[in-house]
Write a protein that holds these residues in place. Structure first.
Motif, PDB file in Angstrom:
ATOM      1  N   MET A 214       0.831  -1.192  -0.108  1.00  0.00           N
ATOM      2  CA  MET A 214       0.002  -0.046  -0.055  1.00  0.00           C
ATOM      3  C   MET A 214       1.048   1.199  -0.292  1.00  0.00           C
ATOM      4  O   MET A 214       1.600   1.418   1.075  1.00  0.00           O
ATOM      5  CB  MET A 214      -1.021   0.049   1.229  1.00  0.00           C
ATOM      6  CG  MET A 214      -1.831   1.228   1.248  1.00  0.00           C
ATOM      7  SD  MET A 214      -2.532   1.527   2.702  1.00  0.00           S
ATOM      8  CE  MET A 214      -1.168   2.036   3.742  1.00  0.00           C
ATOM      9  N   ASN A 215       0.946   1.925  -0.940  1.00  0.00           N
ATOM     10  CA  ASN A 215       1.515   3.095  -1.087  1.00  0.00           C
ATOM     11  C   ASN A 215       1.258   4.258  -0.383  1.00  0.00           C
ATOM     12  O   ASN A 215      -0.040   4.417   0.242  1.00  0.00           O
ATOM     13  CB  ASN A 215       1.609   3.792  -2.606  1.00  0.00           C
ATOM     14  CG  ASN A 215       0.426   4.143  -2.961  1.00  0.00           C
ATOM     15  OD1 ASN A 215      -0.782   3.652  -3.382  1.00  0.00           O
ATOM     16  ND2 ASN A 215       0.408   5.474  -3.077  1.00  0.00           N
ATOM     17  N   ILE A 216       2.149   5.221  -0.029  1.00  0.00           N
ATOM     18  CA  ILE A 216       1.594   6.457   0.729  1.00  0.00           C
ATOM     19  C   ILE A 216       1.846   7.679  -0.440  1.00  0.00           C
ATOM     20  O   ILE A 216       2.751   7.888  -0.943  1.00  0.00           O
ATOM     21  CB  ILE A 216       2.655   6.942   1.998  1.00  0.00           C
ATOM     22  CG1 ILE A 216       2.476   5.772   2.908  1.00  0.00           C
ATOM     23  CG2 ILE A 216       2.181   8.262   2.237  1.00  0.00           C
ATOM     24  CD1 ILE A 216       1.220   5.629   3.558  1.00  0.00           C
ATOM     25  N   THR A 217       0.937   8.359  -0.875  1.00  0.00           N
ATOM     26  CA  THR A 217       1.057   9.541  -1.777  1.00  0.00           C
ATOM     27  C   THR A 217       1.110  10.569  -1.121  1.00  0.00           C
ATOM     28  O   THR A 217       0.567  11.347  -0.702  1.00  0.00           O
ATOM     29  CB  THR A 217      -0.465   9.702  -2.717  1.00  0.00           C
ATOM     30  OG1 THR A 217      -0.720   8.375  -3.296  1.00  0.00           O
ATOM     31  CG2 THR A 217      -0.486  10.809  -3.683  1.00  0.00           C
ATOM     32  N   ASP A 218       2.628  10.822  -1.439  1.00  0.00           N
ATOM     33  CA  ASP A 218       3.071  12.015  -0.530  1.00  0.00           C
ATOM     34  C   ASP A 218       3.619  13.357  -1.307  1.00  0.00           C
ATOM     35  O   ASP A 218       4.582  14.203  -1.057  1.00  0.00           O
ATOM     36  CB  ASP A 218       4.023  11.738   0.383  1.00  0.00           C
ATOM     37  CG  ASP A 218       5.475  11.249  -0.339  1.00  0.00           C
ATOM     38  OD1 ASP A 218       5.339  10.631  -1.343  1.00  0.00           O
ATOM     39  OD2 ASP A 218       6.503  10.877   0.624  1.00  0.00           O
ATOM     40  N   VAL A 219       3.297  13.299  -2.594  1.00  0.00           N
ATOM     41  CA  VAL A 219       3.560  14.496  -3.738  1.00  0.00           C
ATOM     42  C   VAL A 219       2.463  14.255  -4.601  1.00  0.00           C
ATOM     43  O   VAL A 219       1.997  13.358  -5.387  1.00  0.00           O
ATOM     44  CB  VAL A 219       4.849  14.448  -4.554  1.00  0.00           C
ATOM     45  CG1 VAL A 219       5.205  13.070  -5.116  1.00  0.00           C
ATOM     46  CG2 VAL A 219       4.904  15.532  -5.367  1.00  0.00           C
ATOM     47  N   GLU A 220       1.572  15.348  -4.730  1.00  0.00           N
ATOM     48  CA  GLU A 220       0.291  15.453  -5.533  1.00  0.00           C
ATOM     49  C   GLU A 220      -0.149  16.831  -5.398  1.00  0.00           C
ATOM     50  O   GLU A 220       0.296  17.818  -4.403  1.00  0.00           O
ATOM     51  CB  GLU A 220      -0.606  14.477  -4.708  1.00  0.00           C
ATOM     52  CG  GLU A 220      -2.067  14.087  -5.400  1.00  0.00           C
ATOM     53  CD  GLU A 220      -3.066  14.940  -4.830  1.00  0.00           C
ATOM     54  OE1 GLU A 220      -4.214  14.876  -5.162  1.00  0.00           O
ATOM     55  OE2 GLU A 220      -2.725  15.710  -3.564  1.00  0.00           O
ATOM     56  N   ASP A 221      -1.093  17.198  -6.340  1.00  0.00           N
ATOM     57  CA  ASP A 221      -1.542  18.737  -6.216  1.00  0.00           C
ATOM     58  C   ASP A 221      -2.044  19.139  -5.049  1.00  0.00           C
ATOM     59  O   ASP A 221      -1.800  20.159  -4.637  1.00  0.00           O
ATOM     60  CB  ASP A 221      -2.815  18.557  -7.232  1.00  0.00           C
ATOM     61  CG  ASP A 221      -2.523  18.311  -8.862  1.00  0.00           C
ATOM     62  OD1 ASP A 221      -1.298  18.405  -9.116  1.00  0.00           O
ATOM     63  OD2 ASP A 221      -3.418  18.128  -9.683  1.00  0.00           O
ATOM     64  N   LYS A 222      -3.024  18.385  -4.312  1.00  0.00           N
ATOM     65  CA  LYS A 222      -3.562  18.840  -3.243  1.00  0.00           C
ATOM     66  C   LYS A 222      -2.565  18.945  -1.927  1.00  0.00           C
ATOM     67  O   LYS A 222      -2.660  19.961  -1.302  1.00  0.00           O
ATOM     68  CB  LYS A 222      -4.616  17.911  -2.761  1.00  0.00           C
ATOM     69  CG  LYS A 222      -6.004  17.710  -3.762  1.00  0.00           C
ATOM     70  CD  LYS A 222      -7.110  17.342  -3.028  1.00  0.00           C
ATOM     71  CE  LYS A 222      -6.946  15.770  -2.980  1.00  0.00           C
ATOM     72  NZ  LYS A 222      -6.722  14.951  -4.137  1.00  0.00           N
ATOM     73  N   ILE A 223      -1.427  18.255  -1.862  1.00  0.00           N
ATOM     74  CA  ILE A 223      -0.508  18.299  -1.066  1.00  0.00           C
ATOM     75  C   ILE A 223       0.499  19.536  -1.366  1.00  0.00           C
ATOM     76  O   ILE A 223       0.631  20.218  -0.306  1.00  0.00           O
ATOM     77  CB  ILE A 223       0.532  17.021  -1.042  1.00  0.00           C
ATOM     78  CG1 ILE A 223      -0.358  15.907  -0.694  1.00  0.00           C
ATOM     79  CG2 ILE A 223       1.699  17.202  -0.097  1.00  0.00           C
ATOM     80  CD1 ILE A 223       0.312  14.523  -0.740  1.00  0.00           C
ATOM     81  N   ILE A 224       0.712  19.889  -2.526  1.00  0.00           N
ATOM     82  CA  ILE A 224       1.442  20.882  -2.749  1.00  0.00           C
ATOM     83  C   ILE A 224       0.443  22.325  -2.293  1.00  0.00           C
ATOM     84  O   ILE A 224       1.180  23.122  -1.936  1.00  0.00           O
ATOM     85  CB  ILE A 224       1.762  20.973  -4.328  1.00  0.00           C
ATOM     86  CG1 ILE A 224       2.914  19.813  -4.446  1.00  0.00           C
ATOM     87  CG2 ILE A 224       2.573  22.254  -4.870  1.00  0.00           C
ATOM     88  CD1 ILE A 224       3.490  19.622  -5.984  1.00  0.00           C
ATOM     89  N   ARG A 225      -0.576  22.040  -2.744  1.00  0.00           N
ATOM     90  CA  ARG A 225      -1.555  23.410  -2.609  1.00  0.00           C
ATOM     91  C   ARG A 225      -1.451  23.665  -0.907  1.00  0.00           C
ATOM     92  O   ARG A 225      -1.566  24.699  -0.436  1.00  0.00           O
ATOM     93  CB  ARG A 225      -2.908  23.000  -2.916  1.00  0.00           C
ATOM     94  CG  ARG A 225      -4.038  24.203  -2.816  1.00  0.00           C
ATOM     95  CD  ARG A 225      -5.453  23.746  -2.751  1.00  0.00           C
ATOM     96  NE  ARG A 225      -5.699  22.537  -1.831  1.00  0.00           N
ATOM     97  CZ  ARG A 225      -6.746  21.583  -1.815  1.00  0.00           C
ATOM     98  NH1 ARG A 225      -7.451  21.706  -2.756  1.00  0.00           N
ATOM     99  NH2 ARG A 225      -7.084  20.900  -0.715  1.00  0.00           N
ATOM    100  N   ASP A 226      -1.588  22.500  -0.014  1.00  0.00           N
ATOM    101  CA  ASP A 226      -1.543  22.999   1.460  1.00  0.00           C
ATOM    102  C   ASP A 226      -0.302  23.114   1.921  1.00  0.00           C
ATOM    103  O   ASP A 226      -0.335  23.551   3.200  1.00  0.00           O
ATOM    104  CB  ASP A 226      -2.516  21.584   1.767  1.00  0.00           C
ATOM    105  CG  ASP A 226      -3.842  21.732   1.447  1.00  0.00           C
ATOM    106  OD1 ASP A 226      -4.660  22.674   0.806  1.00  0.00           O
ATOM    107  OD2 ASP A 226      -4.847  20.725   1.961  1.00  0.00           O
TER     108      ASP A 226
END
Ligand code: AMP
Ligand code: ZN
Length: 483
Positions: free
Chosen positions: A71-83
């Protein structure tokens, strides 16, 4: 445990049919589940999907398979960058941008793992973070480029969906409506705008970036799972899972990326869990209609009751969240646990011979067979639990009249352990009793210290009615035993 585990069937989103799961390697299952995007608390809708996947994994394990779960952890993505970037100055360095992103994602990864633990969800064998797999993502994109399946436009790289004949096979898209050549940069988009999708995003001002053959940038969301899944589980995966909202575009795009690179089928079985709803709407952060696990436990909701409320419903049916449903789950669990406690005890002489007396061994064998037959048929938990409850009624009635003997009780307990290995909600409660007794002994000690003899006697009497005998020792401590 049987040598060759029984075959279990699951609905396959690829074929829209319930099909037997035939693992690539006999007796082993590789399972990839898309993990959380760690920018905020998971809501209980997200957790429904993780609880479904835990049930899936535990069922294969209980049936005798060895499960390799990633199970991956998504730790770079649009919403993460936004927040994560808002508080930084416009001229912040790339290192500062990465650090701010990591502070946010570390915090919510820890919270997410605590939530899984509270819910009794087993940790995955592999929990890769996307940011640790950037080189694998870059290599995969280069490979797609070399195969003519990707093209560069202004520092970003896009997948050419027209290059893959099976594009649309999972979401059952109509190839006529697809617009290859037009492209989308967002990670999430609707199925009525099927275009080429982004694999690598050119860095924009104010965003963290990595160096790449196409200049500074960051991965698109979809490539993350393909790269981590292929790296950790290999070229042929048995099961891949997420909520139904991941069918398109995320999983469709994962297939395009992985199969475009491999040249053969990557995942055999795609399994998707339905939504948790609130008053007819999907529970979602964007709609503001959500509860986190912590919201509920703060209201006194027992996490195991939530687990049961969710898992006792079929994973492919929409589930409406309600507090009434939680109360129903609490009552169901009380019934199973009381039955367990009864079987752990010796039973009384009962009312003597009974005209409807049954052969408890045969009855148990039949319940076990029906339980597994329904679980093997697309994880039909409502039916499987109905089997368990009928068994409980029958054996309670039997035990009222002619107490089951120790061997029979132990066989029933073994079945309760077998089913609890899946549902994780009715374990042997020795420690629970220990804790309760210890707390009462402490209350009695405090009462005695306060010279409140009436209260001390009351607590001793309460313990006596629980079948606990106290032994005051010379050193001032108090031991206890079951009467
Ligand atoms: P996310 O952290 O947004 O990537 O979502 C994690 C998982 O939760 C994904 O598998 C989603 O499909 C799933 N999910 C999102 N909303 C819901 C919902 N209301 N009910 C069930 N699953 C959901
Ligand atoms: Zn994924």
């Amino acid at each position: 445990m049987p040598k060759t585990p029984p075959t279990l069937s699951l609905f396959n989103t690829l074929t829209r049919q319930v099909e037997p799961v035939r693992p690539v390697t006999e007796g082993r299952i590789s399972l990839y589940t898309c993990g959380p995007t760690v920018y905020n608390y998971a809501h209980i809708g997200n957790l429904r999907t993780f609880l479904f996947q835990d049930l899936l994994k535990r069922t294969f394990r209980a049936a005798g398979y060895q499960v390799q779960h990633c199970m991956n952890i998504t730790d770079v993505e649009d919403k993460i960058i936004r927040d994560s970037q808002g508080a930084l100055a416009a001229d912040a360095s790339n290192e500062e941008r990465h650090a701010a992103m990591k502070t946010l994602t570390d915090r919510f990864t820890t919270i997410f793992l605590e939530d899984l633990d509270t819910l009794g969800i087993l940790p995955a064998d592999h929990m890769p973070r996307a940011t640790d797999y950037i080189p694998q993502m870059i290599r995969l994109i280069q490979d797609l480029e070399a195969k003519g399946l990707a093209y560069v436009r202004e520092g970003s790289v896009y997948y050419r969906i027209a290059g893959l004949p099976q594009y649309g096979c999972l979401a059952h898209l109509d190839r006529e409506g697809m617009q290859s050549g037009a492209s989308v940069d967002a990670d999430e988009y609707e199925r009525d705008s099927v275009t080429d999708f982004v694999l690598w995003k050119a860095a924009k001002p104010g965003e963290p970036w990595w160096a790449s053959p196409w200049g500074p940038g960051r991965p698109g969301w979809h490539i993350e799972c393909s790269a981590m899944g292929m790296d950790l589980l290999g070229d042929r995966v048995d099961l891949h899972s997420g909520g139904v909202d991941l069918i398109f575009p995320h999983h469709e795009n994962e297939i395009a990326q992985s199969e475009g690179c491999l040249g053969h089928r990557w995942v055999n079985h795609w399994v998707h869990g339905e939504f948790l709803m609130v008053e007819g709407q999907k529970m979602a952060k964007s709609l503001g209609n959500f509860f986190t696990l912590r919201d509920l436990t703060a209201k006194g909701v027992d996490a195991t009751a939530l687990r049961y409320a969710i898992q006792s419903n079929h994973y492919r049916k929409v589930l409406n969240f309600s507090f009434e449903g939680l109360r129903g789950a609490e009552n169901a669990l009380k019934r199973i646990r009381a039955f367990r406690a009864r079987m752990e005890g010796e039973g009384s002489a009962g009312g003597g011979p009974w005209k409807e007396a049954l052969d408890s061994t045969a009855r148990l064998a039949q319940a076990r067979e029906s339980f597994w037959a329904t679980m093997a048929d697309d994880l039909n938990t409502p039916e499987a639990l109905a089997e368990l409850f009928t068994l409980i009624s029958d054996l309670n009635a039997q035990d009222d009249h002619v107490a089951l003997i120790r061997e029979e009780r132990d066989a029933v307990l073994a079945f309760l352990d077998e089913t609890d290995a899946i549902f994780a909600a009715w374990p042997h409660q020795a420690h629970g009793l220990d804790a309760e007794v210890e707390a009462l002994i402490e209350a009695r000690r405090a009462a005695k210290a306060a010279k409140n003899w009436a209260e001390a006697d009351r607590v001793r009497e309460q313990l006596r009615t629980m079948g606990i005998v106290l032994e005051d020792r010379k050193d001032g401590s108090t031991g206890w035993r079951k009467a």
